[in-house]
Design a protein around this motif. Structure first.
Motif, short mmCIF file in Angstrom:
data_model
loop_
_atom_site.label_atom_id
_atom_site.label_comp_id
_atom_site.label_asym_id
_atom_site.label_seq_id
_atom_site.Cartn_x
_atom_site.Cartn_y
_atom_site.Cartn_z
N TYR A 18 40.30 42.76 38.69
CA TYR A 18 41.65 43.28 38.98
C TYR A 18 41.63 43.78 40.47
O TYR A 18 42.94 43.49 41.07
CB TYR A 18 41.73 44.44 38.22
CG TYR A 18 42.93 45.26 38.30
CD1 TYR A 18 44.18 44.87 38.36
CD2 TYR A 18 43.00 46.53 39.10
CE1 TYR A 18 45.49 45.65 38.62
CE2 TYR A 18 43.95 47.37 39.56
CZ TYR A 18 45.16 46.90 39.13
OH TYR A 18 46.39 47.54 39.47
N GLU A 19 40.80 44.36 41.13
CA GLU A 19 40.78 44.88 42.21
C GLU A 19 40.93 43.60 43.20
O GLU A 19 41.75 43.97 44.16
CB GLU A 19 39.46 45.54 42.55
CG GLU A 19 39.22 47.01 42.04
CD GLU A 19 40.26 47.93 42.50
OE1 GLU A 19 40.91 47.84 43.70
OE2 GLU A 19 40.68 48.83 41.74
N ALA A 20 40.27 42.52 43.08
CA ALA A 20 40.51 41.41 43.92
C ALA A 20 42.11 40.95 43.76
O ALA A 20 42.54 40.43 44.62
CB ALA A 20 39.43 40.29 43.44
N PHE A 21 42.57 40.99 42.38
CA PHE A 21 44.17 40.79 42.25
C PHE A 21 45.02 41.56 43.17
O PHE A 21 45.89 40.88 43.79
CB PHE A 21 44.29 40.56 40.81
CG PHE A 21 45.75 40.61 40.44
CD1 PHE A 21 46.16 39.16 40.37
CD2 PHE A 21 46.42 41.38 40.03
CE1 PHE A 21 47.58 38.86 40.15
CE2 PHE A 21 47.79 41.24 39.98
CZ PHE A 21 48.35 40.17 39.92
N VAL A 22 44.74 42.80 43.00
CA VAL A 22 45.66 43.75 43.65
C VAL A 22 45.52 43.80 44.97
O VAL A 22 46.39 44.16 45.87
CB VAL A 22 45.58 45.08 42.96
CG1 VAL A 22 44.28 45.89 43.33
CG2 VAL A 22 46.89 45.87 43.11
N LEU A 23 44.30 43.48 45.52
CA LEU A 23 44.06 43.95 46.94
C LEU A 23 44.10 42.56 47.89
O LEU A 23 44.36 42.40 48.95
CB LEU A 23 42.75 44.38 47.34
CG LEU A 23 42.64 45.93 46.50
CD1 LEU A 23 41.15 46.26 47.10
CD2 LEU A 23 43.44 46.58 47.39
#
Length: 394
Positions: free
Chosen positions: A266-271
């Motif tokens: 998720y962090e890779a997705f949002v960032l």
């Protein structure tokens, strides 16, 4: 002894234009709500994967900012800072207006506004949503009484107890709002114990930014001498501190997510890979909402500049709205890991990131909250003496 006299705003052409803009925003939102309800939510960008859209993000922004709008009144009555006392009345009113606007936008966004009476009479105390109804009601009562006491006995000793009660309740309210996100176990990007303190930090910076803009707007509408300049130095430092604290909490949320194996996707997705969400996070929140305000507030050439203070407040609000969009939409767009370790086939909800493009109707519904809050503030400022005049000696 110094005392403060207050005045009402004049309904000049500027004020009438402001009333017209707020009224049109409210009316347009109501018409958009009627259109959506008549045709079904398929005319919006929302879906089964993303049931909370732009309008809910904007309503949440108003509710969060309502708590922070009480900053000035709390600093004056709870912490005894006399410089802020002349602005306490407006601080109280703005907090109530923003909460009313946010809740109204939320009500018409959820699809069945007529069911509000059911929600008010049937409580499920295991639901954060139901508990929040009581918390919001308590905020209206406590802060409303706080404002009435300030009007009736501005120099009385009973103001401080109501100020303390309002200060505590505003923290409870923002904790409840953040908990709505934090308890959603099905959405990994939201499910975090840091959400309530993050929302408290955001409320402090966003509420103060909105207060600065509203105070400047009322002074401009009333065509009177500005009083914002009297405390601009203190407010400048306070806003810079609160922007930095908000950034720290956002940084902590994302660093904890990166450190968690379950959250790294998720962090890779949002960032990085999420399309519009990294753009809004890095460009909208970090650059516009954090770096730019700090430069405008702390850079030596900008110190003492009213334009820089207003620019910093506006940038903080815009960046906060971008972050609220990311916090609300991105966790829904990212495919939910309902069955960890399993491959789910034949269901689009879990196959990949969901597409969401907000529509004009959703934007108008969200603007209803801001329009209604503006109407409340302008009408009340014409009826009630809210703006301080120059202090006099007694």
């Amino acid at each position: 002894m110094k005392y403060v006299t207050y005045r009402r705003i004049l309904f000049s052409r500027r004020a009438l234009i402001g009333l017209g803009i707020c009224g049109l925003a409210t009316l347009a939102g109501l018409l958009a709500t009627w259109y959506i309800e008549s045709n079904g939510h398929y005319v919006t960008g929302m879906s089964n994967a993303v049931p909370w859209g732009l309008s809910l993000a904007m309503a949440t922004f108003c509710i969060v900012a309502a708590s922070g709008a009480l900053n000035v009144a709390s600093i004056a009555s709870v912490f005894g800072k006399e410089d802020y006392k002349p602005f306490s009345r407006l601080s109280c009113l703005l907090a109530l207006a923003l909460l009313a606007g946010g809740l109204f936008a939320l009500l018409i966004d959820l699809g069945r506004p007529d069911q509000i009476f059911t929600a008010l009479t049937h409580f499920n105390f295991t639901s954060v949503f139901a508990v929040n109804i009581l918390i919001y009601t308590g905020f209206f009562i406590i802060v409303g009484l706080y404002g009435l006491v300030m009007l009736a006995a501005p120099q009385g000793g009973i103001v401080r107890p109501f100020g303390v009660a309002s200060f505590i309740w505003r923290l409870i309210m923002t904790t409840g709002t953040g908990s709505v996100f934090g308890v959603l176990a099905g959405r990994g990007g939201m499910h975090s114990a840091i959400m309530p303190p993050l929302f408290i930090a955001l409320s402090l910076s966003l509420g103060l930014a909105i207060f600065i803009l509203v105070l400047a707007g009322l002074e401009y509408s009333g065509q009177r001498e500005a009083r914002l300049d009297a405390v601009s130095g203190r407010i400048r430092g306070l806003l810079a501190t609160l922007v930095a604290v908000s950034f720290y909490m956002v940084l902590a949320l994302n660093l904890i997510g990166i450190a968690s194996p379950a959250q790294r996707g998720y962090e890779a997705f949002v960032l990085c890979t999420g399309g519009v969400y990294p753009v809004l996070f890095w460009g909208g929140y970090l650059v516009v909402g954090t770096v730019l305000p700090l430069i405008l507030l702390l850079a030596p050439p900008c110190r003492g500049s009213r334009a820089c203070l207003l620019g910093a407040a506006l940038a903080t609000a815009v960046g906060g709205m971008a972050l609220m969009y990311v916090l609300t939409i991105a966790p829904q767009a990212y495919p939910a890991d309902i069955f960890p370790g399993m491959l789910v086939q034949g269901n689009a909800l879990y196959a990949g990131p969901a597409s969401y493009v907000p529509t004009i109707g959703e934007l108008l519904v969200g603007l209803t909250g801001f329009g209604l809050a503006g109407l409340i503030v302008l009408v009340a400022a014409r009826i009630i003496p809210l703006l301080p005049q120059a202090p006099q000696e007694d």
